[in-house]
Design an enzyme around this catalytic site. Structure first.
Site, short mmCIF file in Angstrom:
data_model
loop_
_atom_site.label_atom_id
_atom_site.label_comp_id
_atom_site.label_asym_id
_atom_site.label_seq_id
_atom_site.Cartn_x
_atom_site.Cartn_y
_atom_site.Cartn_z
N ASP A 1 -0.77 -7.64 1.46
CA ASP A 1 -0.14 -6.31 1.50
C ASP A 1 1.37 -6.42 1.68
O ASP A 1 1.90 -6.21 2.77
CB ASP A 1 -0.76 -5.50 2.64
CG ASP A 1 -0.26 -4.06 2.67
OD1 ASP A 1 0.28 -3.60 1.64
OD2 ASP A 1 -0.41 -3.40 3.72
N HIS B 1 0.81 -1.22 0.00
CA HIS B 1 0.00 0.00 0.00
C HIS B 1 0.85 1.27 0.00
O HIS B 1 0.34 2.35 -0.30
CB HIS B 1 -0.97 0.00 1.19
CG HIS B 1 -0.34 0.31 2.52
ND1 HIS B 1 -0.08 -0.65 3.47
CD2 HIS B 1 0.11 1.47 3.05
CE1 HIS B 1 0.47 -0.09 4.53
NE2 HIS B 1 0.59 1.20 4.31
N SER C 1 4.49 1.73 8.35
CA SER C 1 4.12 0.76 7.32
C SER C 1 5.34 0.19 6.63
O SER C 1 6.28 0.92 6.30
CB SER C 1 3.24 1.43 6.27
OG SER C 1 1.94 1.63 6.75
N GLY C 2 5.31 -1.10 6.38
CA GLY C 2 6.42 -1.75 5.69
C GLY C 2 7.56 -2.16 6.59
O GLY C 2 8.47 -2.85 6.16
#
Length: 502
Positions: free
Chosen positions: A192, A146, A287-288
């Site tokens: 994701d 994302h 994120s990530g």
């Protein structure tokens, strides 16, 4: 709720506007209620606009993936080769282990020692930090898919590697290729994860070193204390951290996760971790990033079992963080990293290295037209959406506040519905607009008139922004948007994207 608040407020200022006896000002307390509701309307409008842009951007990404395949003509030239798999992975350098105990947390927690996370990297879009990532091989970084919604062009991305244990300058490397999982669903955050290929492999002599990938499909049991780290927000919607922060969080069972998060959780590709009491969690901008668990045998090492994906708020009670299950995708990851260079379409960066384009040609536009017919209408649609919603997308989240400064009601203009004509003055940052509308002067009629006032305020800001942009207007076509979350977005449930942004 709004009506109850308004009933407690003194509605009218007993003094008429100076020089205008038939007019009456709404009091500051009422303006504060309007401002609070207006700010919520702005936030909802920004999420809606970002979502519309992201949907088209993901459609473009999917179209590009469909266009890839063997048998297409390729430029001749040497492609990057992935060095042999490193013998060592998941090992920290001596003296750098410093994962905080339960009281420490990424949300408002303690900074990690330099060099404590040699596999943690930072992904930057046009120089702005957006997401975290994890070095899993000399040329490959694993992160959340994302993060690239709305910005799939690898030429815009760079990766900053880990800082050395003595604070040595971190190296910044261009991105050569972005490979989101082909079944990533931006609506649910299912699958994701994405692989990012670096333009140049990481040197073994440097501070950065890869983490270990799971050896098989098995994962640690519920209750295992694992580690998270990143530069994300210190609290929900707050500023990002200047230094890496870290914490330990327990893995939770699938049943516990399902009860806490409901239908948004997809146990086949997601796991959750954290404390049901709240307070310890990853957040926007994380994120990530990694969720790693220690394996002591035959020698201590860290294994990557999760990629930070999304969450409902940050550190809220009963809402643990959600992570993409890396073990489920192990076969896909190795297949991508070990694929022969000749089996892939050349990336934009590779094409530019072999055959530089004219200065006035959009990077790799010829490549897209040659290999992916039908892409241009989607790109035009994306540009149109970005231009249409630029007025709200370009407002930083910390300045996204509506301020109703004055509402002047004409007491001689009462309608059959009990509303009065009024002039409304409202600001958004340093922008001010004035518009006419209808407003009630009793709690019930004011509550009824509020939704239309908020819509009119949003329309006024949009029209004013478009009018300001017109002179230089269409000179750029598409405007740059802020990625999944401005600071790195953390979706709220698969929002905008719930991701620990965008």
């Amino acid at each position: 709720m709004l009506l109850a608040v308004l009933l407690l407020l003194p509605l009218l200022d007993p003094r008429p506007a100076r020089g205008h006896p038939p007019y009456m000002r709404l009091p500051p307390s009422t303006l504060q209620v309007l401002s609070a509701q207006g700010t919520k309307a702005l936030q909802a409008a920004q999420r809606s606009a970002q979502w519309a842009v992201n949907l088209v951007a993901m459609e473009i990404q999917h179209r590009l993936h469909e266009c890839q395949g063997p048998g297409r003509p390729r430029p001749q030239g040497p492609l990057l080769q992935e060095p042999p798999e490193p013998e060592l992975c998941g090992e920290r350098r001596p003296g750098t282990v410093n994962v905080t105990r339960a009281h420490g947390r990424i949300v408002g927690g303690s900074a990690a020692q330099p060099g404590a996370w040699p596999w943690l990297v930072r992904l930057q879009l046009s120089g702005q930090p957006l997401c975290g990532g994890v070095l899993v091989a000399a040329s490959w970084v694993l992160t959340a898919a994302h993060c690239f919604a709305g910005a799939p062009n690898e030429l815009l991305w760079t990766v900053t590697l880990a800082q050395g244990p003595r604070g040595e300058q971190a190296e910044e490397v261009p991105v050569n290729r972005i490979l989101p999982h082909p079944k990533f669903d931006p609506r649910t955050f299912h699958n994701d994860l994405a692989l990012v290929q670096l333009w140049t492999p990481v040197s073994r002599a440097g501070a950065a070193r890869p983490v270990c990938l799971p050896q098989g499909p098995r994962e640690p049991p519920a209750g295992t204390a694992c580690a998270i780290a990143g530069w994300g927000a210190l609290f929900e919607d707050g500023p990002g951290a200047e230094a890496v922060r870290e914490a330990r969080v327990p893995l939770l069972s699938a049943d516990t996760c399902r009860r806490a998060l409901g239908a948004g959780l997809r146990p086949s590709t997601m796991l959750c971790a954290g404390y049901l009491a709240g307070g310890i969690d990853s957040c926007q901008g994380d994120s990530g990033g990694p969720l790693t668990c220690s394996e002591p045998d035959p020698r201590p090492r860290e294994v990557l079992y999760g990629i930070t994906s999304w969450g409902d708020g940050c550190g809220e009670p009963g809402k643990p963080g959600v992570y993409t299950r890396v073990a489920v995708f192990r076969d896909w990851l190795w297949k991508q990293m070990r694929a022969a260079p000749s089996s892939r379409e050349p990336s934009c960066r590779e094409l530019l290295a072999w055959e530089p384009q004219a200065d006035d040609a959009p990077p790799c536009a010829f490549h897209a037209r040659l290999y992916c017919p039908g892409l241009e209408p989607l790109q035009q649609k994306l540009s149109t959406l970005q231009a249409t919603h630029a007025w709200i997308l370009q407002v930083p989240s910390e300045r996204l506040a509506m301020d109703f400064q004055e509402v002047l009601a004409d007491l001689s203009s009462k309608t059959i519905t009990g509303l009065f004509r009024a002039w409304v003055r409202v600001s958004l940052g340093d922008q001010h607009v004035v518009f006419g509308g209808l407003v009630g002067l009793e709690p019930a009629t004011l509550a009824r008139s509020l939704p239309r006032l908020l819509v009119q305020a949003l329309q006024a800001f949009r029209v004013a922004a478009q009018a300001r942009a017109e002179p230089q207007g269409a000179q750029k076509g598409a405007r740059q948007i802020r990625g999944l979350g401005g600071q790195g977005h953390r979706p709220l449930g698969p929002q905008v994207l719930p991701a620990r942004q965008p």
